[in-house]
Write an enzyme that holds these catalytic residues in place. Structure first.
Site, PDB file in Angstrom:
ATOM      1  CG  HIS A 180      -7.609   5.483  -4.998  1.00 49.30           C
ATOM      2  ND1 HIS A 180      -8.679   4.681  -5.354  1.00 49.30           N
ATOM      3  CD2 HIS A 180      -6.507   4.717  -5.066  1.00 49.30           C
ATOM      4  CE1 HIS A 180      -8.211   3.476  -5.636  1.00 49.30           C
ATOM      5  NE2 HIS A 180      -6.910   3.465  -5.471  1.00 49.30           N
ATOM      6  CB  ILE A 182     -12.600   3.776  -5.768  1.00 46.49           C
ATOM      7  CG1 ILE A 182     -12.160   4.083  -4.334  1.00 46.49           C
ATOM      8  CG2 ILE A 182     -11.822   2.625  -6.375  1.00 46.49           C
ATOM      9  CD1 ILE A 182     -12.629   3.017  -3.352  1.00 46.49           C
ATOM     10  CE  LYS A 183     -11.193   6.530  -1.541  1.00 47.29           C
ATOM     11  NZ  LYS A 183      -9.975   6.731  -0.792  1.00 47.29           N
ATOM     12  CG  ASN A 184     -17.635  10.874  -4.036  1.00 48.82           C
ATOM     13  OD1 ASN A 184     -17.225   9.784  -3.635  1.00 48.82           O
ATOM     14  ND2 ASN A 184     -18.846  11.312  -3.748  1.00 48.82           N
TER      15      ASN A 184
END
Ligand SMILES: *Cc1c(COP(=O)(O)O)cnc(C)c1O
Length: 384
Positions: A180, A182-184
């Site tokens: 997603h 916002i993930k790393n």
């Protein structure tokens, strides 16, 4: 005050990433294909895991995992309530019962003891969450799983690059990652199921595309294998090559991304040391390395006499974005009403649910941005 709004998160997309996506769009093959295979292979190389299946989201991947394990009516699944709602929704939709283990107050992780205390003869699965980019202490949890025969699926949505006892999360056992935005790393939307159990992973691969016996993409003919038959009813959770090529490009930068995240987190920790109303999370006391997915603080609401909502609103007025990861799932309307969950059932989860706040943290942020956040925090605490 900052002139420009600092969002809580922003993905790092380079011009080269955009070109690589455009190349796939021009290639004539945009859904699951060679970029998918390459992404899965590179992901395995990075983690050192035996196998990986790319999916359209971590939620989709977790759904497939529950299906592959035949979790259903009469079953209980142990997971924390300090998690994203997707896991609990899926357990419920499968007809099973989510059973919540409380978390450690200062790391937000479930412990082996908390899980053990919730085991009954109906327990079918345990889903621990690696919180904020740190690692849950897996050795005793894996031992518990071996002792009881109850399988484990690790929610590794926050844990790409997280180390535990000398290996990366996802190398051992079964773990689900999220891409997603916002993930790393991001693929727009996407996820990866990694497992050291080849049979389980074959089920996941089949279930992600209608339950067909052959994969969607036939490398020989460069198209869908026309003779594929349904071996069991499956879903439609495959990843497109548009996403996979972005994942490949992002994965090549994961170490650099996580280094930037760690530098920013160190800056926050240093600058926030003297701010007594702010309680950052503690590092879990196990042998691990942090991927710094989130920088979570807790507002000492008793000490400062201000609600978390007033605090985040004050930051927003000073052009600082924040997030909440997460509001306790068991106290959300549906779960309160359908499961009879009440405040007081999970004290550490609830204490944090009322006080947590995620500060801006993403690789393209500068150290000065982190300093602006801390300045704004001090102002809000002083002036409201
Ligand atoms: C983001 C997240 C998920 C879901 O990931 P998606 O790819 O958005 O489906 C699951 N669990 C946790 C803890 C998450 O943060």
């Amino acid at each position: 005050m900052r002139a420009q709004f600092l969002p809580f998160c922003r993905p790092s997309i380079s011009e080269e990433d955009i070109s690589a996506v455009a190349d796939v769009l021009r290639s004539g093959w945009i859904t699951t294909g060679s970029k998918n295979t390459e992404f899965e292979e590179k992901f395995c190389d990075y983690l050192g895991c035996a196998g990986a299946v790319a999916v359209s989201s971590a939620t989709g991947g977790m759904h497939l995992a529950l299906q592959a394990l035949s979790v259903g009516p009469g079953d209980e699944v142990i997971t924390p309530a300090m998690t994203w709602v997707s896991t609990v929704n899926l357990i419920t939709l499968a007809g099973a019962r989510p059973v919540f283990a409380d978390i450690d107050r200062d790391t937000l992780m479930v412990s082996c003891d908390a899980i053990r205390s919730k085991i009954t003869e109906r327990t079918r699965l345990i889903i621990p969450v690696h919180f904020a980019g740190a690692s849950a202490d897996m050795a005793p949890i894996r031992q518990l799983s071996r002792e009881t025969g109850i399988p484990l699926i690790e929610d590794a949505a926050h844990a790409l690059g997280t180390g535990y006892m000398g290996e990366k999360i996802g190398r051992s056992g079964t773990a689900v990652f999220s891409f997603h935005p916002i993930k790393n790393i991001t693929t727009g939307e996407g996820g990866m199921v990694c497992s050291d159990d080849p049979e389980f992973l074959e089920r996941i691969r089949r279930l992600r595309f209608h339950g067909l016996g052959a994969d969607a993409y036939d490398r020989e003919t460069q198209s869908r294998a026309p003779q594929a038959q349904v071996l069991e009813p499956g879903f439609k959770y495959n990843m497109t090559d548009i996403s996979a090529v972005l994942g490949l490009r992002q994965l090549a930068r994961i170490e650099a991304f996580n280094r930037k995240r760690a530098e920013l987190a160190a800056r926050y920790r240093e600058k926030l040391e003297g701010v007594e109303e702010i309680l950052p999370l503690a590092d879990p006391p196990c042998d691990m390395t942090h991927a710094w997915h989130l920088f979570v603080i807790r507002l000492d609401t008793d000490r400062c006499g201000m609600s978390r909502e007033a605090f985040t609103e004050g930051l927003k007025q000073r052009n600082i974005g924040t997030g909440i990861h997460f509001l306790a799932v068991h106290l959300q309307k549906y779960y309160r009403e359908s499961m009879g969950m009440r405040p007081g059932m999970l004290p550490n989860t609830e204490w944090n649910s009322d006080r947590i706040c995620s500060l801006p943290l993403f690789p393209d942020m500068r150290q000065e941005d982190a300093d602006d956040v801390v300045t704004a925090i001090r102002e809000v605490l002083t002036h409201g």
